[in-house]
Design a protein around this motif. Sequence first.
Motif, PDB file in Angstrom:
ATOM      1  N   GLY A  94      -7.411   0.267   2.800  1.00 37.92           N
ATOM      2  CA  GLY A  94      -6.021   0.945   3.046  1.00 37.92           C
ATOM      3  C   GLY A  94      -5.090  -0.028   3.384  1.00 37.92           C
ATOM      4  N   GLY A  95      -5.471  -1.398   3.459  1.00 38.21           N
ATOM      5  CA  GLY A  95      -4.430  -2.351   3.380  1.00 38.21           C
ATOM      6  C   GLY A  95      -3.453  -2.656   2.079  1.00 38.21           C
ATOM      7  N   ARG A  96      -4.115  -2.612   1.275  1.00 38.92           N
ATOM      8  CA  ARG A  96      -3.492  -3.186  -0.229  1.00 38.92           C
ATOM      9  C   ARG A  96      -2.540  -1.890  -0.529  1.00 38.92           C
ATOM     10  N   SER A  97      -3.401  -0.769  -0.449  1.00 33.65           N
ATOM     11  CA  SER A  97      -2.672   0.712  -0.988  1.00 33.65           C
ATOM     12  C   SER A  97      -1.472   0.935  -0.203  1.00 33.65           C
ATOM     13  N   LYS A  98      -1.402   0.558   1.138  1.00 30.10           N
ATOM     14  CA  LYS A  98       0.086   0.671   1.857  1.00 30.10           C
ATOM     15  C   LYS A  98       0.849  -0.155   1.242  1.00 30.10           C
ATOM     16  N   GLN A  99       0.559  -1.264   0.852  1.00 31.71           N
ATOM     17  CA  GLN A  99       1.431  -2.399   0.566  1.00 31.71           C
ATOM     18  C   GLN A  99       1.907  -1.760  -0.863  1.00 31.71           C
ATOM     19  N   VAL A 100       1.184  -1.297  -1.861  1.00 27.17           N
ATOM     20  CA  VAL A 100       1.415  -0.723  -2.990  1.00 27.17           C
ATOM     21  C   VAL A 100       2.300   0.288  -2.977  1.00 27.17           C
ATOM     22  N   ALA A 101       1.922   1.361  -1.956  1.00 23.80           N
ATOM     23  CA  ALA A 101       2.731   2.418  -1.762  1.00 23.80           C
ATOM     24  C   ALA A 101       4.183   2.209  -1.311  1.00 23.80           C
ATOM     25  N   GLY A 102       4.171   1.245  -0.524  1.00 27.79           N
ATOM     26  CA  GLY A 102       5.627   0.891  -0.165  1.00 27.79           C
ATOM     27  C   GLY A 102       6.545   0.192  -1.412  1.00 27.79           C
ATOM     28  N   VAL A 103       5.844  -0.407  -2.137  1.00 25.34           N
ATOM     29  CA  VAL A 103       6.297  -0.888  -3.494  1.00 25.34           C
ATOM     30  C   VAL A 103       7.057   0.283  -4.257  1.00 25.34           C
ATOM     31  N   LEU A 104       5.894   0.989  -4.510  1.00 22.83           N
ATOM     32  CA  LEU A 104       6.166   2.361  -5.417  1.00 22.83           C
ATOM     33  C   LEU A 104       7.149   3.135  -5.047  1.00 22.83           C
ATOM     34  N   ALA A 105       7.127   3.579  -3.637  1.00 25.40           N
ATOM     35  CA  ALA A 105       8.318   4.517  -2.899  1.00 25.40           C
ATOM     36  C   ALA A 105       9.539   3.780  -3.252  1.00 25.40           C
ATOM     37  N   GLY A 106       9.691   2.532  -2.733  1.00 25.92           N
ATOM     38  CA  GLY A 106      10.999   1.583  -3.026  1.00 25.92           C
ATOM     39  C   GLY A 106      11.451   1.473  -4.288  1.00 25.92           C
ATOM     40  N   ASN A 107      10.688   1.832  -5.144  1.00 28.13           N
ATOM     41  CA  ASN A 107      11.205   1.725  -6.526  1.00 28.13           C
ATOM     42  C   ASN A 107      11.296   3.265  -7.218  1.00 28.13           C
ATOM     43  N   GLY A 108      11.475   4.381  -6.382  1.00 28.87           N
ATOM     44  CA  GLY A 108      11.482   5.605  -6.969  1.00 28.87           C
ATOM     45  C   GLY A 108      10.506   6.500  -7.038  1.00 28.87           C
ATOM     46  N   TYR A 109       9.320   6.289  -6.846  1.00 28.71           N
ATOM     47  CA  TYR A 109       8.009   7.150  -6.995  1.00 28.71           C
ATOM     48  C   TYR A 109       7.710   7.932  -5.804  1.00 28.71           C
ATOM     49  N   LYS A 110       7.114   8.933  -6.014  1.00 30.03           N
ATOM     50  CA  LYS A 110       6.738   9.909  -4.913  1.00 30.03           C
ATOM     51  C   LYS A 110       5.226   9.397  -4.711  1.00 30.03           C
ATOM     52  N   VAL A 111       4.997   8.783  -3.478  1.00 29.99           N
ATOM     53  CA  VAL A 111       3.654   8.494  -3.296  1.00 29.99           C
ATOM     54  C   VAL A 111       2.988   8.921  -2.132  1.00 29.99           C
ATOM     55  N   VAL A 112       1.451   9.019  -2.178  1.00 32.93           N
ATOM     56  CA  VAL A 112       0.718   9.217  -1.096  1.00 32.93           C
ATOM     57  C   VAL A 112      -0.543   8.155  -1.358  1.00 32.93           C
ATOM     58  N   GLU A 113      -0.991   7.963   0.102  1.00 36.76           N
ATOM     59  CA  GLU A 113      -2.129   6.793  -0.060  1.00 36.76           C
ATOM     60  C   GLU A 113      -3.022   7.189   0.914  1.00 36.76           C
ATOM     61  N   LEU A 114      -4.413   6.764   0.605  1.00 31.06           N
ATOM     62  CA  LEU A 114      -5.726   7.175   1.183  1.00 31.06           C
ATOM     63  C   LEU A 114      -5.775   5.956   2.352  1.00 31.06           C
TER      64      LEU A 114
END
Length: 130
Positions: A94-114
Motif C-alpha cells: 500500500g505504500g508505493r501505490s499511495k505515492q503513485v496515486a498522488g502523482v497520477l491524481a496530481g496529473n489529472g487522472y481519476k485514481v483509486v488505490e488498494l
Amino acid sequence: MKSKILILILALCVVAGASAKSRGVKFRSLDVKEFARYIERGDVVLVDVRTPEEFDAGHITGVDHNLDVRSATFFKDYQSLPKDKTIAVYCKGGGRSKQVAGVLAGNGYKVVELRVGYDGWVKAGGKVEK
C-alpha cells in the motif's frame, strides 16, 4: 548508480504526492471489497506498480499494466494510461501505490488505490494469477 536513480525516483514520487495533497488533489484509498467491486467495472484500468519480479510471482487477476514505480522510465510510462478511465493501482503493501496515486491524481487522472496492497488482497482471498 542504479540505487541513486531509484532513490531519486522515489523522492520525486513523494514530493509529487505531497504536492498533489497540498493542492487538494484527491484519490480514493479502498479496502479489498471496495477495490474488487471497482475493478469489476468495465471503465477501470488495473495497474500493478510493483517490480517485474514481484509481478511475475503473482498479481491480481485481470491486471492491465505492470508499471514499476522504481523504474527509471516510470514517469514516461504512466503517461500512456488513459485519462478517460479510472486508474486502479496497487503495490505490495500500500505504500508505493499511495505515492503513485498522488502523482497520477496530481496529473489529472481519476485514481483509486488498494489500501492494503497485494499482500492484503491475497490474505482476503482475492483472485490472483501467475
